[in-house]
Design an enzyme around this catalytic site. Structure first.
Site, PDB file in Angstrom:
ATOM      1  N   ARG A 203       5.080 -65.285 100.356  1.00 49.96           N
ATOM      2  CA  ARG A 203       5.460 -66.677 100.542  1.00 49.96           C
ATOM      3  C   ARG A 203       4.263 -67.536 100.142  1.00 49.96           C
ATOM      4  O   ARG A 203       3.111 -67.120 100.295  1.00 49.96           O
ATOM      5  CB  ARG A 203       5.828 -66.952 102.001  1.00 49.96           C
TER       6      ARG A 203
ATOM      7  N   LYS B 197       5.346 -64.287 108.918  1.00 47.77           N
ATOM      8  CA  LYS B 197       6.014 -65.031 109.987  1.00 47.77           C
ATOM      9  C   LYS B 197       5.845 -64.316 111.324  1.00 47.77           C
ATOM     10  O   LYS B 197       5.885 -63.089 111.394  1.00 47.77           O
ATOM     11  CB  LYS B 197       7.506 -65.172 109.670  1.00 47.77           C
TER      12      LYS B 197
ATOM     13  N   HIS C 267       8.626 -70.491  95.590  1.00 47.41           N
ATOM     14  CA  HIS C 267       9.394 -69.540  96.401  1.00 47.41           C
ATOM     15  C   HIS C 267      10.360 -68.724  95.544  1.00 47.41           C
ATOM     16  O   HIS C 267      10.709 -67.594  95.893  1.00 47.41           O
ATOM     17  CB  HIS C 267      10.168 -70.268  97.500  1.00 47.41           C
TER      18      HIS C 267
ATOM     19  N   ARG D 259       9.067 -65.408  94.662  1.00 54.98           N
ATOM     20  CA  ARG D 259       9.283 -64.388  95.706  1.00 54.98           C
ATOM     21  C   ARG D 259      10.658 -63.757  95.531  1.00 54.98           C
ATOM     22  O   ARG D 259      10.806 -62.537  95.603  1.00 54.98           O
ATOM     23  CB  ARG D 259       9.140 -65.043  97.081  1.00 54.98           C
TER      24      ARG D 259
ATOM     25  N   HIS E 284      10.488 -58.847 105.734  1.00 55.83           N
ATOM     26  CA  HIS E 284      11.718 -59.283 106.397  1.00 55.83           C
ATOM     27  C   HIS E 284      11.880 -58.557 107.733  1.00 55.83           C
ATOM     28  O   HIS E 284      11.730 -57.337 107.799  1.00 55.83           O
ATOM     29  CB  HIS E 284      12.936 -58.975 105.526  1.00 55.83           C
TER      30      HIS E 284
END
Length: 321
Positions: free
Chosen positions: A171, A196, A263, A266, A289
Protein backbone atom coordinates in the site's frame (compact mmCIF):
# COMPACT_ATOMS: atom_id res chain seq x y z
CA UNK A 1 -19.43 9.39 37.25
CA UNK A 2 -19.28 7.41 34.03
CA UNK A 3 -22.95 8.00 33.30
CA UNK A 4 -22.46 11.79 33.41
CA UNK A 5 -19.39 11.72 31.15
CA UNK A 6 -20.03 13.83 28.09
CA UNK A 7 -20.34 11.90 24.85
CA UNK A 8 -17.86 14.25 23.13
CA UNK A 9 -15.22 13.30 25.70
CA UNK A 10 -15.92 9.63 25.03
CA UNK A 11 -15.60 10.31 21.30
CA UNK A 12 -12.15 11.83 21.84
CA UNK A 13 -11.05 8.85 23.96
CA UNK A 14 -12.44 6.42 21.39
CA UNK A 15 -10.52 7.96 18.50
CA UNK A 16 -7.34 7.77 20.61
CA UNK A 17 -8.11 4.10 21.29
CA UNK A 18 -8.72 3.39 17.60
CA UNK A 19 -5.43 5.06 16.70
CA UNK A 20 -3.09 3.68 19.34
CA UNK A 21 -4.61 0.39 20.49
CA UNK A 22 -6.51 -0.83 17.45
CA UNK A 23 -4.01 0.84 15.08
CA UNK A 24 -6.72 1.68 12.59
CA UNK A 25 -5.65 3.63 9.53
CA UNK A 26 -5.77 7.44 9.85
CA UNK A 27 -8.39 7.56 7.10
CA UNK A 28 -10.65 5.11 8.97
CA UNK A 29 -10.21 6.97 12.26
CA UNK A 30 -11.08 10.32 10.68
CA UNK A 31 -14.08 8.90 8.81
CA UNK A 32 -15.46 7.22 11.94
CA UNK A 33 -14.81 10.32 14.09
CA UNK A 34 -16.66 12.46 11.54
CA UNK A 35 -19.63 10.07 11.45
CA UNK A 36 -20.03 9.91 15.24
CA UNK A 37 -19.61 13.68 15.55
CA UNK A 38 -22.49 14.08 13.08
CA UNK A 39 -24.54 11.61 15.11
CA UNK A 40 -23.87 13.37 18.43
CA UNK A 41 -24.75 16.74 16.90
CA UNK A 42 -28.05 15.27 15.68
CA UNK A 43 -28.84 13.67 19.05
CA UNK A 44 -28.05 16.92 20.87
CA UNK A 45 -30.65 18.69 18.75
CA UNK A 46 -32.96 15.68 19.09
CA UNK A 47 -32.71 15.67 22.91
CA UNK A 48 -32.35 19.42 23.41
CA UNK A 49 -29.24 19.13 25.58
CA UNK A 50 -25.59 18.11 25.46
CA UNK A 51 -25.40 14.33 25.19
CA UNK A 52 -24.05 12.24 28.07
CA UNK A 53 -23.19 8.53 28.17
CA UNK A 54 -26.42 7.98 30.09
CA UNK A 55 -28.28 9.49 27.13
CA UNK A 56 -26.46 7.19 24.70
CA UNK A 57 -27.48 4.22 26.80
CA UNK A 58 -31.13 5.19 26.43
CA UNK A 59 -31.15 5.73 22.65
CA UNK A 60 -33.65 3.49 20.91
CA UNK A 61 -33.45 1.80 17.54
CA UNK A 62 -35.89 4.44 16.28
CA UNK A 63 -33.51 7.21 17.42
CA UNK A 64 -30.61 5.67 15.50
CA UNK A 65 -32.76 5.15 12.42
CA UNK A 66 -33.85 8.79 12.63
CA UNK A 67 -30.22 9.90 12.45
CA UNK A 68 -29.50 7.61 9.48
CA UNK A 69 -32.59 8.92 7.69
CA UNK A 70 -31.47 12.48 8.42
CA UNK A 71 -28.02 11.82 6.87
CA UNK A 72 -29.58 10.15 3.83
CA UNK A 73 -31.89 13.12 3.27
CA UNK A 74 -28.98 15.52 3.70
CA UNK A 75 -26.93 13.67 1.07
CA UNK A 76 -29.81 13.99 -1.41
CA UNK A 77 -30.15 17.76 -1.11
CA UNK A 78 -29.85 19.51 -4.50
CA UNK A 79 -27.09 21.79 -3.16
CA UNK A 80 -24.78 18.81 -2.64
CA UNK A 81 -22.87 16.92 -5.30
CA UNK A 82 -25.09 14.22 -6.86
CA UNK A 83 -24.51 10.72 -5.50
CA UNK A 84 -25.52 7.30 -6.73
CA UNK A 85 -27.72 4.88 -4.82
CA UNK A 86 -24.69 2.65 -4.26
CA UNK A 87 -22.55 5.48 -2.83
CA UNK A 88 -25.39 6.42 -0.46
CA UNK A 89 -25.66 2.78 0.60
CA UNK A 90 -21.90 2.72 1.26
CA UNK A 91 -22.17 5.88 3.36
CA UNK A 92 -25.02 4.37 5.39
CA UNK A 93 -23.05 1.14 5.86
CA UNK A 94 -20.09 3.14 7.18
CA UNK A 95 -22.38 5.10 9.53
CA UNK A 96 -23.71 1.82 10.93
CA UNK A 97 -20.19 0.40 11.27
CA UNK A 98 -19.01 3.53 13.11
CA UNK A 99 -21.97 3.41 15.50
CA UNK A 100 -21.40 -0.24 16.31
CA UNK A 101 -17.67 0.32 16.89
CA UNK A 102 -18.32 3.32 19.14
CA UNK A 103 -20.91 1.50 21.24
CA UNK A 104 -18.68 -1.58 21.53
CA UNK A 105 -15.97 0.67 22.91
CA UNK A 106 -18.42 2.22 25.37
CA UNK A 107 -19.38 -1.26 26.51
CA UNK A 108 -15.73 -2.22 27.03
CA UNK A 109 -14.55 0.95 28.76
CA UNK A 110 -17.69 2.34 30.40
CA UNK A 111 -19.90 -0.72 30.88
CA UNK A 112 -22.58 0.90 28.73
CA UNK A 113 -25.08 -1.61 27.37
CA UNK A 114 -27.33 -0.62 24.48
CA UNK A 115 -28.36 -3.32 21.96
CA UNK A 116 -29.85 -0.83 19.48
CA UNK A 117 -26.75 -0.39 17.23
CA UNK A 118 -26.43 -4.15 16.74
CA UNK A 119 -30.03 -4.27 15.51
CA UNK A 120 -29.46 -1.79 12.69
CA UNK A 121 -29.61 -3.34 9.23
CA UNK A 122 -26.54 -2.86 7.04
CA UNK A 123 -27.52 -2.04 3.45
CA UNK A 124 -26.30 -4.20 0.60
CA UNK A 125 -23.64 -2.61 -1.57
CA UNK A 126 -22.11 -3.62 -4.87
CA UNK A 127 -18.80 -5.38 -4.50
CA UNK A 128 -16.07 -3.20 -5.93
CA UNK A 129 -13.71 -5.15 -8.12
CA UNK A 130 -10.01 -4.28 -8.37
CA UNK A 131 -9.03 -2.21 -11.41
CA UNK A 132 -5.41 -3.10 -12.21
CA UNK A 133 -3.22 -1.68 -14.92
CA UNK A 134 -2.27 -3.85 -17.87
CA UNK A 135 1.11 -5.55 -17.57
CA UNK A 136 2.81 -3.21 -20.05
CA UNK A 137 1.52 -0.09 -18.30
CA UNK A 138 2.44 -1.41 -14.85
CA UNK A 139 5.97 -2.21 -16.03
CA UNK A 140 6.35 1.24 -17.62
CA UNK A 141 4.97 3.26 -14.69
CA UNK A 142 8.14 3.67 -12.61
CA UNK A 143 10.34 4.77 -15.52
CA UNK A 144 7.64 6.98 -16.99
CA UNK A 145 6.93 8.75 -13.71
CA UNK A 146 10.63 9.26 -12.99
CA UNK A 147 11.11 10.77 -16.47
CA UNK A 148 8.50 13.42 -15.57
CA UNK A 149 10.25 14.38 -12.31
CA UNK A 150 11.52 17.95 -11.96
CA UNK A 151 14.93 17.03 -10.48
CA UNK A 152 17.34 14.13 -10.79
CA UNK A 153 16.93 13.41 -7.07
CA UNK A 154 13.14 13.25 -7.38
CA UNK A 155 13.55 11.01 -10.43
CA UNK A 156 15.59 8.46 -8.46
CA UNK A 157 13.14 8.61 -5.55
CA UNK A 158 10.06 8.19 -7.75
CA UNK A 159 11.63 5.35 -9.73
CA UNK A 160 12.42 3.53 -6.46
CA UNK A 161 8.98 4.17 -4.95
CA UNK A 162 6.91 3.05 -7.93
CA UNK A 163 9.17 0.08 -8.67
CA UNK A 164 8.63 -0.95 -5.04
CA UNK A 165 4.84 -0.55 -5.25
CA UNK A 166 4.46 -2.75 -8.33
CA UNK A 167 7.21 -5.17 -7.32
CA UNK A 168 5.85 -5.89 -3.83
CA UNK A 169 2.18 -4.89 -3.81
CA UNK A 170 2.63 -2.54 -0.85
CA UNK A 171 0.00 0.00 0.00
CA UNK A 172 1.24 3.55 -0.61
CA UNK A 173 1.00 4.24 3.14
CA UNK A 174 3.09 1.17 3.93
CA UNK A 175 5.80 2.22 1.48
CA UNK A 176 5.95 5.80 2.73
CA UNK A 177 6.15 4.69 6.37
CA UNK A 178 9.44 2.86 5.72
CA UNK A 179 12.66 4.20 7.22
CA UNK A 180 16.24 3.82 6.01
CA UNK A 181 16.82 1.15 8.66
CA UNK A 182 14.06 -1.01 7.17
CA UNK A 183 15.97 -1.23 3.90
CA UNK A 184 19.27 -1.80 5.72
CA UNK A 185 17.67 -4.64 7.69
CA UNK A 186 16.20 -6.29 4.58
CA UNK A 187 18.07 -9.56 5.08
CA UNK A 188 18.07 -12.09 2.25
CA UNK A 189 16.19 -9.54 0.14
CA UNK A 190 13.14 -9.76 2.42
CA UNK A 191 11.56 -6.53 3.63
CA UNK A 192 9.62 -6.40 6.90
CA UNK A 193 6.50 -4.28 6.51
CA UNK A 194 3.99 -3.08 9.10
CA UNK A 195 0.50 -3.14 7.58
CA UNK A 196 -3.06 -2.52 8.75
CA UNK A 197 -3.69 -3.13 12.42
CA UNK A 198 0.06 -3.10 13.11
CA UNK A 199 0.43 -6.56 11.54
CA UNK A 200 3.90 -7.36 10.26
CA UNK A 201 4.68 -9.37 7.15
CA UNK A 202 7.71 -10.20 5.05
CA UNK A 203 7.74 -9.35 1.37
CA UNK A 204 10.45 -10.49 -1.07
CA UNK A 205 12.40 -7.86 -3.01
CA UNK A 206 13.08 -8.72 -6.63
CA UNK A 207 16.50 -7.75 -8.06
CA UNK A 208 14.95 -4.89 -10.05
CA UNK A 209 13.34 -3.55 -6.87
CA UNK A 210 16.58 -3.85 -4.87
CA UNK A 211 18.54 -2.09 -7.62
CA UNK A 212 16.11 0.86 -7.70
CA UNK A 213 16.08 1.14 -3.90
CA UNK A 214 19.86 0.98 -3.59
CA UNK A 215 20.30 3.65 -6.28
CA UNK A 216 17.94 5.92 -4.37
CA UNK A 217 19.56 5.17 -1.02
CA UNK A 218 22.97 6.13 -2.43
CA UNK A 219 21.57 9.52 -3.46
CA UNK A 220 19.39 10.02 -0.34
CA UNK A 221 20.07 13.48 1.16
CA UNK A 222 20.16 12.19 4.75
CA UNK A 223 20.50 8.38 4.91
CA UNK A 224 20.51 8.04 8.70
CA UNK A 225 18.82 4.90 10.08
CA UNK A 226 15.76 6.72 11.47
CA UNK A 227 15.26 8.95 8.41
CA UNK A 228 12.24 8.27 6.18
CA UNK A 229 13.21 6.13 3.20
CA UNK A 230 11.14 8.32 0.86
CA UNK A 231 11.48 11.99 1.73
CA UNK A 232 10.16 15.26 0.34
CA UNK A 233 12.09 18.38 -0.61
CA UNK A 234 12.37 19.49 3.04
CA UNK A 235 13.62 16.11 4.23
CA UNK A 236 10.40 15.02 5.95
CA UNK A 237 8.38 11.95 5.06
CA UNK A 238 6.99 12.13 1.53
CA UNK A 239 3.34 13.14 1.42
CA UNK A 240 1.10 10.59 -0.36
CA UNK A 241 -0.40 13.45 -2.36
CA UNK A 242 2.98 14.09 -4.01
CA UNK A 243 3.17 10.48 -5.21
CA UNK A 244 -0.45 10.53 -6.36
CA UNK A 245 0.11 13.77 -8.26
CA UNK A 246 3.21 12.35 -9.98
CA UNK A 247 1.26 9.32 -11.17
CA UNK A 248 -1.67 11.49 -12.23
CA UNK A 249 0.64 13.56 -14.45
CA UNK A 250 2.08 10.41 -16.03
CA UNK A 251 -1.26 8.71 -16.62
CA UNK A 252 -2.66 11.80 -18.37
CA UNK A 253 0.30 11.79 -20.74
CA UNK A 254 -0.26 8.09 -21.43
CA UNK A 255 -4.02 8.45 -21.88
CA UNK A 256 -4.76 6.06 -19.02
CA UNK A 257 -8.00 6.16 -16.99
CA UNK A 258 -8.39 7.88 -13.61
CA UNK A 259 -8.25 4.45 -11.96
CA UNK A 260 -4.49 4.33 -12.70
CA UNK A 261 -3.39 5.35 -9.20
CA UNK A 262 -0.58 4.18 -6.88
CA UNK A 263 -3.06 1.77 -5.32
CA UNK A 264 -3.80 0.33 -8.77
CA UNK A 265 -0.18 -0.88 -8.83
CA UNK A 266 -1.02 -3.00 -5.76
CA UNK A 267 -3.99 -4.44 -7.65
CA UNK A 268 -1.71 -5.01 -10.65
CA UNK A 269 0.81 -6.88 -8.49
CA UNK A 270 -1.85 -9.31 -7.24
CA UNK A 271 -3.62 -9.71 -10.58
CA UNK A 272 -0.43 -10.40 -12.54
CA UNK A 273 0.74 -12.90 -9.93
CA UNK A 274 -2.57 -14.71 -10.20
CA UNK A 275 -2.38 -14.71 -13.99
CA UNK A 276 1.11 -16.20 -13.67
CA UNK A 277 -0.24 -19.13 -11.65
CA UNK A 278 0.35 -18.05 -8.04
CA UNK A 279 -2.12 -19.55 -5.56
CA UNK A 280 -4.48 -17.35 -3.57
CA UNK A 281 -2.99 -18.20 -0.18
CA UNK A 282 0.44 -16.99 -1.27
CA UNK A 283 -1.02 -13.79 -2.70
CA UNK A 284 -2.97 -13.28 0.52
CA UNK A 285 0.24 -13.48 2.56
CA UNK A 286 2.13 -11.13 0.26
CA UNK A 287 -0.71 -8.58 0.25
CA UNK A 288 -1.29 -8.73 4.00
CA UNK A 289 -4.99 -9.48 3.64
CA UNK A 290 -6.63 -10.60 6.87
CA UNK A 291 -9.26 -12.59 4.97
CA UNK A 292 -8.94 -14.79 1.90
CA UNK A 293 -12.25 -13.40 0.65
CA UNK A 294 -10.50 -10.06 0.03
CA UNK A 295 -7.91 -11.79 -2.13
CA UNK A 296 -10.58 -13.74 -4.00
CA UNK A 297 -11.87 -10.46 -5.47
CA UNK A 298 -9.00 -10.67 -7.96
CA UNK A 299 -10.40 -13.89 -9.40
CA UNK A 300 -13.80 -12.23 -9.90
CA UNK A 301 -12.20 -9.29 -11.70
CA UNK A 302 -10.34 -11.51 -14.16
CA UNK A 303 -12.79 -13.13 -16.58
CA UNK A 304 -9.95 -14.81 -18.49
CA UNK A 305 -8.81 -16.52 -15.28
CA UNK A 306 -12.34 -17.73 -14.55
CA UNK A 307 -12.67 -19.17 -18.07
CA UNK A 308 -9.29 -20.90 -17.78
CA UNK A 309 -10.30 -22.48 -14.46
CA UNK A 310 -13.61 -23.58 -15.97
CA UNK A 311 -11.93 -25.13 -19.02
CA UNK A 312 -9.44 -27.04 -16.87
CA UNK A 313 -11.86 -28.15 -14.17
CA UNK A 314 -15.23 -28.86 -15.75
CA UNK A 315 -15.57 -32.41 -17.14
CA UNK A 316 -17.55 -31.25 -20.18
CA UNK A 317 -15.49 -28.13 -20.94
CA UNK A 318 -13.55 -29.83 -23.75
CA UNK A 319 -16.55 -31.32 -25.56
CA UNK A 320 -17.74 -29.84 -28.80
CA UNK A 321 -21.35 -28.70 -28.97
Amino acid sequence: MTATLMALDALRDWTEWLTHERRASPRTVEAYRHDILLALTFFQQHLGAEVTLADLGKLSLADLRAWLAHETARSEQPTRRPTSADSRARSRARHVSALRSFFRYLGLRHDLSNPAPSLLATPRTKKRLPRPLGEDAARAAAEGISDDAETSLAALRDRALFTLLYGTGLRIGEALSLDIRDLTNAGQNMLRVVGKGGKERLVPLLPAVMEALESWKAAHPSPTPDAPLFCGVRGGRLNPGVAQRAMRTWRKGEGLPDSATPHALRHSFATHLMEGGADLRTIQELMGHASLSTTQAYTLADEKHLLDVWRKAHPRAGQES
